[in-house]
Design an enzyme around this catalytic site. Sequence first.
Site, short mmCIF file in Angstrom:
data_model
loop_
_atom_site.label_atom_id
_atom_site.label_comp_id
_atom_site.label_asym_id
_atom_site.label_seq_id
_atom_site.Cartn_x
_atom_site.Cartn_y
_atom_site.Cartn_z
CB CYS B 43 -8.91 -33.38 -10.07
SG CYS B 43 -10.70 -33.52 -10.09
CB CYS B 46 -12.25 -37.32 -9.55
SG CYS B 46 -12.05 -36.21 -10.93
CG ASP B 447 -15.42 -52.52 -36.34
OD1 ASP B 447 -16.04 -52.93 -37.31
OD2 ASP B 447 -15.86 -52.56 -35.18
CG ASP B 626 -16.23 -52.86 -31.01
OD1 ASP B 626 -16.28 -53.01 -32.25
OD2 ASP B 626 -17.23 -52.81 -30.29
CG ASP B 630 -13.53 -55.66 -35.45
OD1 ASP B 630 -13.68 -55.70 -36.67
OD2 ASP B 630 -14.22 -54.96 -34.69
#
Lengths: 57, 727
Positions: B43, B46, B447, B626, B630
């Site tokens: 917005c 921000c 994970d 992550d 993985d």
Amino acid sequence: MEVLAILIPVSLFLGFLGLAAFLWTLRKGMYDDPEGDGQRILDTRYDDKPKPVERDE
Amino acid sequence: MSLATVRPSACPACEAAPAAEALAARAPQPDARLLVSVPGVHCAGCISSIEQDLARMEGVNSARLNLTLKRLSIDARAGIEPQDIIARLERLGYDAYEMDAGTISMTETQRQGRDLLMRVGVSGFAMMNIMLLSVAVWAGADGPTRDLFHLISALIAIPTVAFAGQPFFRNAWKALRAGRMDMDGPISVAIILTLFISLYESLLSGAHAYFEAVVMLIFFLLVGRYLDFRARAAARSAAQELAALEVPRAIRLEDGQESTVNVTDLAAGEVVLVRPGGRIPVDGVVLEGQSEIDRALLTGETLPVYAATGHAVSAGEVNLTGPLQVRVTAAGKDSSLHRMADLVANAESARTRYTTIAQRAAAAYAPTIPILSFAAFIVWYWISGGDLRLALNIAVASLIITCPCALGLAVPAVVTAASGKLFRKGLLIKDGSALERLAEVDTVIFDKTGTLTMGTPVPTNLDQHPAEAVSVALALAEASSHPLAQALALALRDQGATPAAVEAITEQAGYGVEGDWQGRRVRLGRAPWVGAEPHSMTAAYLAIGDTTHAFTFTDQLRPGAVEVVQALQAQGKSVRLISGDVLAAVQDLAARLGISDWQAEALPQDKAQAISDLHGQGHKVLMVGDGLNDTVALSAAHVSISPASALDAARAASDMVLLGRDLSPVAEAVRMSKTALKRIRENLWQSAIYNVIFVPIALFGFATPLWAAFVMSISSISVTLNALRLK
């Protein structure tokens, strides 16, 4: 029909003007952040005086 | 600041950037430009709070937030590091991730995008101008007026086609030389042939010229191309530029002298120094020092592992408490990190190239265009008894009407709408076909560490300890950089505890912290060291004299983890949890989330194996993970998602990246992908129906330029509107 001799160049000229304006806005990066530009209107910081010009852009 | 000396310039690729860039005219700037991804901004508030706060920051010249890309670009003096900016943004309440500002690919991407947009603009304006003249012709202008209008149209159309049509001609030429047939071939033929026939007709003062149709075709197709390009480019650049976590440098020890070298220059047998907090750059054996090592990213274990002289360590692990001297056993290509990369490459090459629905449609449709119009030409040439001009005109009319204007927009319009919506929710799609693949998923594998959990421990039993134990623990915990100690200190401070006056605090690397309090020895650390009974859960142990206390920890759930599992199960997907962590931790989490199907202590190969087994049974798997452990699974899965906090290797291997902390967009994406696929199918059917109706009209010779223009615009607009219906 003589009026065409004026109208056609005029319409072509206006078309070119529009195109030039579009290319100018494109070069200036005005389509880089459409959402942010819309939201920045709501910013109250520069309501009294315009934002000082930055040295780049 | 020591960081500033170790790191290269903030813009490593700047030196490599080609001098031919148009920007080179500007004087070289000594200041650095930093890019930071801020997924949480949404917005005007921000924008102003971030920009104003950074403007006050020492060393920052200017900061500008791009809300569309959720990206902050900062013009700062050379000493400012992205970490400083990120820390400041986090104080403001925004998660932020560093991006590499200097990559050439980004300026290249921007250049390509502007190039396409310019062609869209040129063809759009040309289309409008030609249309002005065409409307007059359709309204009944004839004789010399019509011929004049046609010629002026030709004057506009020819340069426009020459400029704006280049992407199609180039692709068609490329495909032709490679001996392939794709959509751009027929399109190019249609454009050029129609242009020439129309010019020929205009010169012979014929009734029909298709200049506006040609330019309109180019315009709509370019819009589709641009949407397609933008969806891919925005995602690609952001995912690429989230900077690498690891700096490929190491501190080499030679005769007691420290020197910073590239990891690639290290050889086996040399000794490197790894400071606390640093990532171990090589595989090796600890020569000197004691510490604890965080292996979470490699194996998924949440608990640090003790390391001392003689222990083996691998590249990618993080040294936590004490400095370590490591003798290199394998560096660069031979290290375990690299072997992982090889596994990833294998998995990727095994994943068969996915043909998207658009490619299948194009492959089926592309040959019909030239075949139909050629057939029309032959048949009409025969019927009319050798009237070449009539036969050519009808062939061209059917060529231009069959040209897949709506087909070019059908898929990109939906993908753009869907990826825009998902981006706003915090999910970035790196690969356009990922959305389609996601729609086919029936099994989701998560994970644990760093994905379903934040990977940061949270104390669970603070209220079960006496006040004196709490204040002593706080004093000791604040003296250590161990993750458990830091988590404990943070939680105790939040509770309002005050540290006791503990004196002579020293840290025994690999064991814990000790000190003197009211004449008694106090220790915070491992169970055997403080003399406590080990607990079944993760815990830090406190000893005050002879009494001991155990502070137990659990891994904090990622926000939205519970919701995402429930939502996916409600959508009828089977949800599995496969982790490299120990049995107890995985079991506990599975129970908390309601996942009945789980597997613990899985090696990277096990994860990939589980996925290929499922694929073998005909399931389509979505992998969410992550860690480095993985990456193989991520690239083996049908489609994969990783959080922005993941290692860059994991992000690179996955098809989508979660920008924020919240996990819930995953379920949303699965749902959205189904709707998107439905819209894509509808759009393809729509454009096919237009063709079924209008192709016969063209083949029977009733088509006029007005019809062509009408069909093209109405079908393009209807597929776009259908795409925008996406919720």
